[in-house]
Design an enzyme around this catalytic site. Sequence first.
Site, PDB file in Angstrom:
ATOM      1  N   LYS A 107      -1.196 -27.123 -24.281  1.00  0.00           N
ATOM      2  CA  LYS A 107      -0.813 -26.191 -23.218  1.00  0.00           C
ATOM      3  C   LYS A 107      -1.042 -26.767 -21.820  1.00  0.00           C
ATOM      4  CE  LYS A 107      -1.255 -21.966 -25.907  1.00  0.00           C
ATOM      5  NZ  LYS A 107      -1.747 -22.568 -27.170  1.00  0.00           N
TER       6      LYS A 107
HETATM    7  C1  PLP Z   1      -0.923 -22.384 -28.326  1.00  0.00           C
HETATM    8  C2  PLP Z   1      -1.158 -23.302 -29.491  1.00  0.00           C
HETATM    9  C3  PLP Z   1      -0.236 -23.406 -30.565  1.00  0.00           C
HETATM   10  C4  PLP Z   1       1.001 -22.548 -30.663  1.00  0.00           C
HETATM   11  O1  PLP Z   1       1.960 -22.869 -29.712  1.00  0.00           O
HETATM   12  P1  PLP Z   1       3.160 -21.855 -29.397  1.00  0.00           P
HETATM   13  O2  PLP Z   1       3.901 -22.435 -28.271  1.00  0.00           O
HETATM   14  O3  PLP Z   1       2.495 -20.549 -29.048  1.00  0.00           O
HETATM   15  O4  PLP Z   1       3.962 -21.736 -30.648  1.00  0.00           O
HETATM   16  C5  PLP Z   1      -0.501 -24.326 -31.566  1.00  0.00           C
HETATM   17  N1  PLP Z   1      -1.615 -25.082 -31.558  1.00  0.00           N
HETATM   18  C6  PLP Z   1      -2.527 -25.001 -30.555  1.00  0.00           C
HETATM   19  C7  PLP Z   1      -3.745 -25.857 -30.615  1.00  0.00           C
HETATM   20  C8  PLP Z   1      -2.332 -24.119 -29.484  1.00  0.00           C
HETATM   21  O5  PLP Z   1      -3.255 -24.040 -28.505  1.00  0.00           O
END
Ligand code: PLP
Length: 447
Positions: A107
């Site tokens: 993210k």
């Molecule tokens: C947020 C997150 C996801 C999921 O991603 P999306 O874009 O919500 O599908 C998967 N793995 C980790 C470690 C995350 O922080």
Amino acid sequence: MKYYSTNGNAPIADLQKAVVKGLAEDRGLYMPEEIYTLPKAFVNDMPGMKFQDIAYNVAQNFFGDDVDGDALQDIVYDTLSFDCPVVKVTENIYALELFHGPTLAFKDVGARFMARLLGYFLRMGSRGETATNGTVNVLVATSGDTGSAVANGFLGVEGIHVYVLYPKGKVSPIQECQFTTLGKNITAIEVDGVFDDCQALVKSAFMDEELNKHMKLTSANSINVARFLPQAFYYFNAYARMKALGLADELVMCVPSGNFGNICSALFGHEMGLPIKRFIAANNANDVFYNYLQTGKYEPKASVQTLANAMDVGDPSNFARILNLYSKNNALTPEATHHRITNLISGATYSDEQIKETMRQCYSETGYILDPHGACGFRALQENLKPGEVGVFCETAHPAKFKEKVDDILGIDIEIPARLRAFMEGEKQSVELSKDFADFKAYLMNQ
Ligand SMILES: *Cc1c(COP(=O)(O)O)cnc(C)c1O
């Protein structure tokens, strides 16, 4: 570029409005009106280009109408101050490691890009109409990972203050220190309640007229176009690196998914002409999308807690974007849309037992340490790749972020990267509040 709402009942927005508002007036998600195809020459040249330059080309495609070229290049270069390498795990499976950013989870790129884009709009002097002071205040509720990525992404960005609301005693110590030790323009608010209470406080704040007159409020939720679109950079870069290895002819991209923002950005990349053969959405026990693929019916349900907790989502927000994209903004029937989607995307869903088994098997056979999210992706490729195909799965978080679980499952003592240790040595600063909106509002009215 103009943005329309997936619900079709809101005015068309420009980029700045879409970024500042996040959600459209009709509660729909913003979609770009056009997705331009990238020139074939660019796709061919990518293997010789570096990540930042590939990303800048992709960013121009989305944001080039709205952001001055040099500024956009700065935003992209500054966002991508770390690499996202592709690492070989087995003969035909590669990990796309998205965890080399400041908080060791994928993210980071979206949060950093959004912070810099918002900073750019503020510098351009086009501030919100209703603000009584110039600062834009970002409110974010978190159960762990989002708060750390957003706080670090916005750290030190002038004109923006971030309030991270988190449930007291309910986030892991490693996660907590990533947003409580920063200081500067980041305030951590420790709420005596659960995650849902934090989210309710944020929602009430956005609806409170007096508060919105007092201060300019915005959200850095993952549905924001400035957070999800930049994730497409990863997929162009991954394709380029695989192409350079001569392995991109039948590339299958597998994305561990929760709110489906990450895979949605990959699908936008595909629409722009990125030659990926097909996609797999890997889920934990939260199987709403998997069931949609099988039945054509989308039936959201309450999320269940799993080992891969950042994917514990029972009603993924970005599903609306995927439907809108493949229905050509509702021009196709639900059946035709479902057909287009299942032609390109398949699914997988795994229990906690299967996640553990996969982590152990991968570690003993290859030495590669999967985190519980990445494990879903790795397994989906193992089970679904056809002869001739090569698979790339996203490793969405560094396994040390889940140290207790990973150590316990694999019987190891995983080393904590220096960046993570540095957070743990910082001093915790937080504001303690009850879960009553009156308290939260009084606090904000004093800022
Ligand atoms: C947020 C997150 C996801 C999921 O991603 P999306 O874009 O919500 O599908 C998967 N793995 C980790 C470690 C995350 O922080």
